[in-house]
Design an enzyme around this catalytic site. Structure first.
Site, PDB file in Angstrom:
ATOM      1  N   GLU A   7       1.148  -1.770   0.274  1.00  0.00           N
ATOM      2  CA  GLU A   7       0.083   0.257   0.247  1.00  0.00           C
ATOM      3  C   GLU A   7       0.778   1.419  -0.300  1.00  0.00           C
ATOM      4  O   GLU A   7       0.679   2.454  -1.029  1.00  0.00           O
ATOM      5  CB  GLU A   7      -0.443   0.271   1.393  1.00  0.00           C
ATOM      6  CG  GLU A   7      -1.748   0.683   0.961  1.00  0.00           C
ATOM      7  CD  GLU A   7      -3.242   1.113   2.384  1.00  0.00           C
ATOM      8  OE1 GLU A   7      -3.352   1.951   2.342  1.00  0.00           O
ATOM      9  OE2 GLU A   7      -3.526   0.085   1.933  1.00  0.00           O
ATOM     10  N   LYS A   8       2.086   1.082   0.457  1.00  0.00           N
ATOM     11  CA  LYS A   8       3.025   2.122   0.553  1.00  0.00           C
ATOM     12  C   LYS A   8       4.289   1.984   0.328  1.00  0.00           C
ATOM     13  O   LYS A   8       4.944   1.022   1.199  1.00  0.00           O
ATOM     14  CB  LYS A   8       2.845   3.021   1.946  1.00  0.00           C
ATOM     15  CG  LYS A   8       2.290   2.251   2.919  1.00  0.00           C
ATOM     16  CD  LYS A   8       2.467   3.339   4.765  1.00  0.00           C
ATOM     17  CE  LYS A   8       0.806   2.994   4.588  1.00  0.00           C
ATOM     18  NZ  LYS A   8       0.158   2.631   4.874  1.00  0.00           N
ATOM     19  N   ASP A 106      -2.694  -2.622   3.214  1.00  0.00           N
ATOM     20  CA  ASP A 106      -3.467  -2.443   4.446  1.00  0.00           C
ATOM     21  C   ASP A 106      -4.576  -3.746   4.453  1.00  0.00           C
ATOM     22  O   ASP A 106      -5.702  -3.595   3.934  1.00  0.00           O
ATOM     23  CB  ASP A 106      -3.636  -1.097   5.246  1.00  0.00           C
ATOM     24  CG  ASP A 106      -2.353  -0.221   5.137  1.00  0.00           C
ATOM     25  OD1 ASP A 106      -0.682  -1.271   5.003  1.00  0.00           O
ATOM     26  OD2 ASP A 106      -2.433   0.618   5.384  1.00  0.00           O
ATOM     27  N   ASP A 108      -7.327  -3.502   5.494  1.00  0.00           N
ATOM     28  CA  ASP A 108      -8.821  -2.532   6.225  1.00  0.00           C
ATOM     29  C   ASP A 108      -9.809  -2.924   4.672  1.00  0.00           C
ATOM     30  O   ASP A 108      -9.286  -3.025   3.539  1.00  0.00           O
ATOM     31  CB  ASP A 108      -8.743  -1.685   6.785  1.00  0.00           C
ATOM     32  CG  ASP A 108      -8.433  -0.207   6.285  1.00  0.00           C
ATOM     33  OD1 ASP A 108      -7.867  -1.467   4.537  1.00  0.00           O
ATOM     34  OD2 ASP A 108      -7.641   0.302   6.599  1.00  0.00           O
ATOM     35  N   TYR A 331       0.440  -2.262  13.712  1.00  0.00           N
ATOM     36  CA  TYR A 331      -1.118  -1.408  12.265  1.00  0.00           C
ATOM     37  C   TYR A 331      -1.880  -0.275  13.256  1.00  0.00           C
ATOM     38  O   TYR A 331      -2.884  -1.043  13.853  1.00  0.00           O
ATOM     39  CB  TYR A 331      -1.430  -2.142  11.794  1.00  0.00           C
ATOM     40  CG  TYR A 331      -2.781  -2.148  10.363  1.00  0.00           C
ATOM     41  CD1 TYR A 331      -1.748  -0.762   9.812  1.00  0.00           C
ATOM     42  CD2 TYR A 331      -3.818  -1.945  11.235  1.00  0.00           C
ATOM     43  CE1 TYR A 331      -3.130  -0.823   8.123  1.00  0.00           C
ATOM     44  CE2 TYR A 331      -4.387  -1.385  10.177  1.00  0.00           C
ATOM     45  CZ  TYR A 331      -4.119  -0.579   8.776  1.00  0.00           C
ATOM     46  OH  TYR A 331      -5.036  -0.352   8.163  1.00  0.00           O
ATOM     47  N   ARG A 333      -4.093   1.311  12.461  1.00  0.00           N
ATOM     48  CA  ARG A 333      -5.329   2.010  11.675  1.00  0.00           C
ATOM     49  C   ARG A 333      -6.594   0.611  12.280  1.00  0.00           C
ATOM     50  O   ARG A 333      -7.742   0.443  11.807  1.00  0.00           O
ATOM     51  CB  ARG A 333      -6.125   2.370  10.339  1.00  0.00           C
ATOM     52  CG  ARG A 333      -5.256   3.660  10.296  1.00  0.00           C
ATOM     53  CD  ARG A 333      -4.957   4.131   9.225  1.00  0.00           C
ATOM     54  NE  ARG A 333      -3.498   5.118   8.793  1.00  0.00           N
ATOM     55  CZ  ARG A 333      -4.053   5.893   8.515  1.00  0.00           C
ATOM     56  NH1 ARG A 333      -5.456   6.432   7.911  1.00  0.00           N
ATOM     57  NH2 ARG A 333      -4.156   6.775   7.393  1.00  0.00           N
TER      58      ARG A 333
END
Length: 728
Positions: A7-8, A106, A108, A331, A333
Site C-alpha cells: 500500500e505504501k 493494508d 482493511d 498496525y 488504523r
C-alpha cells in the site's frame, strides 16, 4: 515474475527485507533474489486512482448548474491522480510482466480497494494472492509473507469499499452542488460541502452548541438524612443516605429524576426527621474488575485526547510514525481491541522491548505475570487486524519525540495491564425506608489496585477526603433518622465538544439516534466514519470553516450553523450515515447487494433535489426553534434561512446571518408571497439566490446581489420562469 504490491513505500521496504537477497533498487521498485525464485516488490502511494470528476462523464457537468442535477454516471470511471502518476506507470509495467501478483494492501476496507483498483485498471490474467500484514517487524512480515491467501476471498471487502466510494460521490457531489447553488449568499464564493459523515458530525456540534446557548439553569434539591442503628449490639456508626425519588413525586421531577420543588423537599425532610426507619436492603461485596482490553485507534485517540489533549489527527499521525518509521507498534488504523491467540507466544519478547524503549515502565515489566492470560487473546474477535500493541523491536529508529514517547507509553501500559492482577473494589449499599420514603447510602473503595497501578490519572496528586465506610447492618435492622439537610443546586448545561468527546460521540453514535431499531443496529457497527477516517473528517470540517477551536473546545462557526439550519434533518442527523455503515458491513459479509444499495441512494438523492417547493424542512434552527409552518422561510434580502426570535413587539423571523444581514419578516399564516417560503433558486447569471419582487407591472424575480447583478426573471405563478427577462 512474482510481484508484490504494497500500500505504501514503507511496507514495500519491509516486505523486501523479509525476502531473500540480493536486493536491487529501482525507481519505485525493489528486486529480490535471482533466477526463478526472484520477486519484485513495488507499492502504491495511497490511492493512485480517484473517482472521475463529473465533467469526465459529461462536459456540461463541469459548470455548476441546478438544471443538471442529479448527476448519475452510466458507467463508473476512475482516473490517475496527478501527484502519483509516475508510480502508477511503474506498476502498469510490472503488472503486465507479472506471472503471479501478491496484494499487500493494508488489512482493511480501503487497503483492499486501493490495490484491487490498480490491478483492475491495468488488467491482467495473472493469479492474485493476498497477504495480511499488521506488524512491520521483520519476523511478523516474514510470517505473513509465508501465509498467502487467494485474493478472491476478500472480494466482498473490496465490493464494500467500492460501494462506499461510489455512494460518497453520488451523495457528496450532488448535494454539495445543490445546497451551494440554493444557499450561496450574495457576494460569497464559498462552497457548502455536504458529505455522508462530515455533515452529521457538524450536526452534532451545532446541536450541542445550540443546547448550551439556549440552556436555562433550573434549581433542584437534594435531600440527605443521617441515620444510626437503634439496637445496642449493632454497629452504631452514623451514615448519610440520599433520598430516592418515588413514583408519587413524578410530576415534581425532571428527566434525570431531580426534585424541582423546594416545598416538597421541605415536606419530605420534615416527614423523616427524628423518625425511626428500617434497613430494607443490605449488600456488601468485593467486586473484581478485569483489565481493560488493549487499544483500538478510536480508544487510543480518546484516551490521548483526554490525558494529553492531543487532537485526533495528531494521535493518528504520531501512531503512524511509531508504526512506519520506528516499527515500535503494530498496525495503528485498527478498530479491534482483541489479539490473536497465537500472539500470546510473543508476550515475553514484547515485554522486554517495552522495558528498553520506555525505561519508566521497566519496573512494571519486571512485575508482569506473563503466565496470566486475559480475555484479550481471542481469535473469534479478530478479523483483518488486531488491537494496537507494542512490537518486539527493542529500540526506535532514531530518537522519539515527546508525543511519540507519550503515545508509546500509553499503548504499552494497556498491553502490560493484561499481565496484571484484577483490581478489587469494595462496594456497599444500604437502603432505608422511613415512613413512605426511601434513602440510599453507598460506599466504594479500591481494596486491591491490581492493573490500576498502570492507569494514568488526569489529576495526579488530587487527594479527595476519604469517605467513612458504611456500618455493616443487616436487613430489617431498625435505624433512627437524627438529622436532615436540603442542598439547593442548579442544573448544568452540557459541555462543548473536545477532540476526545467528539471522537467518542462518533464512535458511540447510537446514543444520539432516536429510532430504537436503528439504535440497536448501530451498537454493533463502527459508528460515524471508520477508525482511519474520523480524524481526517474533523480536520476537514475545520479546513472548510465549519468548526473552530475555543481553547480546547470545538464549536461551530456561523457558516456551519447556517448549513445545518438549511439542511433536511435526514441529511444532518447521524441515523442515515450510520445505517450506511451497517449496510456496507452487510455487503462485506456477502448479505447485502451493492447495486441495490446504490439504486436506493439514487432515489434518495433525487428526492432531496426534486422536493416540492415549500416542503417542511423539519430540522430545528440554529437557536433550537422550529421552522415556520409550511416550510423553511428564507430571508427576503439574502435568501439565507430565517429563524423565529422574540422582539419587543412579539415573535418575528430574523435572518440567521445577523448581524451581517438584518433581514426580518413578520410571522404569517400563509406562505409568503415574495417566494421566501420556497427553497432558493440561483440567479442564472451569478448564482446568488433570486428574490421575488413586485414592480409596476406585477411580480418578477430579481437577483439578491442587486445592484452588483441586475439579472431579472419573469414570474410564472409564483416561481421563476426559465427564460430570461433581461440581463446587463
Amino acid at each position: 515474475m512474482h510481484l508484490y504490491i504494497a500500500e505504501k513505500p514503507s511496507l514495500g521496504r519491509a516486505i523486501a527485507a523479509a525476502l531473500p537477497g540480493p536486493h536491487q533498487k529501482g525507481q519505485g521498485w525493489i528486486r529480490c533474489g535471482n533466477g526463478e525464485t526472484a520477486a519484485t516488490v513495488s507499492w502504491c502511494i495511497g490511492h493512485l486512482l480517484e473517482p472521475a470528476e463529473p465533467a469526465r462523464y459529461n462536459p456540461a457537468w463541469k459548470k455548476w448548474c441546478q438544471e443538471d442535477l442529479p448527476m448519475f454516471p452510466d458507467k463508473w470511471e476512475v482516473m490517475p491522480k496527478d501527484s502519483v502518476r509516475q508510480q502508477l506507470k511503474v506498476l502498469e509495467s510490472l503488472i503486465r510482466q507479472a506471472t503471479t501478483i501478491v496484494h499487500a494492501g493494508d488489512p482493511d476496507r480501503e487497503g483492499q480497494l486501493l490495490v484491487d483498483e490498480v490491478i483492475r485498471y491495468v488488467g491482467t490474467e495473472a493469479p492474485v494472492q493476498r497477504v495480511l500484514i499488521n506488524d512491520l517487524t521483520p519476523a511478523a512480515v516474514a510470517k505473513a509473507v509465508q501465509a498467502p491467501r487467494d485474493n478472491r476471498e476478500f472480494r466482498r471487502l473490496s465490493h464494500s469499499a467500492l460501494a462506499r466510494q461510489r455512494a460518497d460521490w453520488l451523495y457528496g457531489i450532488n448535494l454539495t452542488r445543490f445546497y451551494t447553488l440554493s444557499y450561496q449568499r450574495p457576494g460569497e464564493q464559498g462552497v457548502y460541502s455536504v458529505g455522508r459523515v462530515q455533515t452529521p458530525v457538524l450536526g452534532l456540534v451545532v446541536e450541542r452548541d445550540s443546547a448550551i446557548e439556549n440552556f436555562e439553569p433550573k434549581p433542584y434539591f437534594r435531600i440527605e438524612a443521617q441515620f444510626a442503628a437503634q439496637e445496642d449490639e449493632a454497629d452504631q456508626s452514623p451514615f448519610t443516605a440520599r433520598w430516592l425519588p418515588d413514583e408519587q413525586f413524578q410530576d415534581q421531577l425532571d428527566e434525570e429524576n431531580r426534585l424541582l420543588d423546594r416545598a416538597i423537599a421541605d415536606q419530605i425532610a420534615a416527614d423523616v426527621d427524628g423518625r425511626p426507619g428500617t434497613i430494607t436492603e443490605s449488600r456488601f461485596r468485593d467486586r473484581p474488575e478485569a483489565p481493560p482490553l488493549p487499544l483500538s485507534l478510536s480508544a487510543l485517540q480518546i484516551e490521548a485526547g483526554r490525558l494529553f489533549r492531543m487532537g485526533a489527527k495528531e494521535v493518528l499521525d504520531t501512531a503512524q510514525n511509531l508504526y512506519e518509521r520506528h516499527q515500535l507498534i503494530t498496525y495503528p488504523r485498527s478498530d479491534c481491541r482483541h489479539l490473536p491467540e497465537g500472539h500470546f507466544g510473543q508476550r515475553e519478547q514484547v515485554v522486554r522491548a517495552i522495558s528498553r524503549v520506555a525505561p519508566d515502565l521497566a519496573e512494571a515489566c519486571q512485575q508482569a505475570d506473563t503466565e496470566r492470560r486475559t480475555a484479550a487473546w481471542n481469535d473469534k474477535q479478530v478479523d483483518a487486524h488486531h488491537a494496537i500493541i507494542p512490537t518486539s523491536r527493542p529500540s526506535p529508529n532514531g530518537a522519539l519525540t515527546a508525543t511519540e514517547e507519550k503515545l508509546y507509553g500509553l499503548i504499552s501500559r494497556y498491553y502490560l495491564m493484561q499481565f496484571s492482577a484484577d483490581a478489587v473494589h469494595r462496594e456497599g449499599r444500604l437502603t432505608v425506608r422511613v415512613t413512605n420514603h426511601k434513602f440510599r447510602a453507598t460506599e466504594t473503595a479500591i481494596l486491591v489496585p491490581g492493573w490500576k497501578t498502570l492507569e494514568l490519572k488526569l489529576r495526579e496528586g488530587r487527594n479527595d477526603s476519604s469517605k467513612a465506610p458504611l456500618p455493616r447492618l443487616d436487613k430489617d435492622e431498625p435505624v433512627l433518622c437524627s438529622d436532615t439537610t436540603i442542598a439547593e443546586r442548579k442544573t448544568q448545561p452540557p459541555q462543548h465538544f473536545t477532540d476526545a468527546t467528539l471522537l467518542s460521540a462518533m464512535t458511540n453514535i447510537a446514543r444520539f439516534v432516536t429510532d430504537p431499531n436503528l439504535r440497536k443496529t448501530l451498537r454493533e457497527t463502527d459508528g460515524l466514519g471508520t477508525e482511519a477516517t474520523r480524524a481526517a473528517i474533523i480536520d476537514t470540517l475545520f479546513k472548510r470553516d465549519y468548526l473552530y477551536r475555543d481553547s480546547r473546545h470545538i464549536r461551530a462557526t456561523d457558516k456551519g450553523k447556517a448549513l445545518i439550519t438549511a439542511l433536511p434533518e435526514s441529511v444532518s442527523k447521524p441515523d442515515r450515515t450510520a445505517a450506511w455503515e451497517a449496510t456496507l458491513e452487510s455487503i462485506r459479509r456477502g448479505e447485502g447487494d451493492p447495486r441495490e444499495f446504490l439504486d436506493t441512494l439514487k432515489q434518495e438523492v433525487r428526492g432531496f433535489i426534486d422536493r416540492p417547493q415549500g416542503t417542511p424542512n423539519v430540522s430545528p434552527s440554529a437557536d433550537g426553534t422550529e421552522p415556520a409552518q409550511g416550510g423553511q422561510v428564507h430571508c427576503p434580502k439574502c435568501r439565507a434561512p430565517m429563524t423565529e426570535r422574540d422582539g419587543k413587539f412579539g415573535r418575528f423571523f430574523a435572518c440567521t446571518r445577523y448581524p451581517q444581514c438584518r433581514g426580518t419578516r413578520p410571522l404569517e399564516d400563509a406562505a409568503p408571497e415574495d417566494g421566501t417560503g420556497q427553497k432558493p433558486i440561483p440567479c442564472p447569471h451569478c448564482f446568488s439566490p433570486l428574490v421575488r419582487r413586485k414592480g409596476k407591472k406585477g411580480w418578477f424575480w430579481g437577483c439578491s446581489n442587486f445592484p452588483a447583478c441586475r439579472q431579472t426573471v419573469d414570474d410564472d405563478n409564483g416561481k421563476p420562469a426559465l427564460h430570461l427577462r433581461n440581463s446587463t
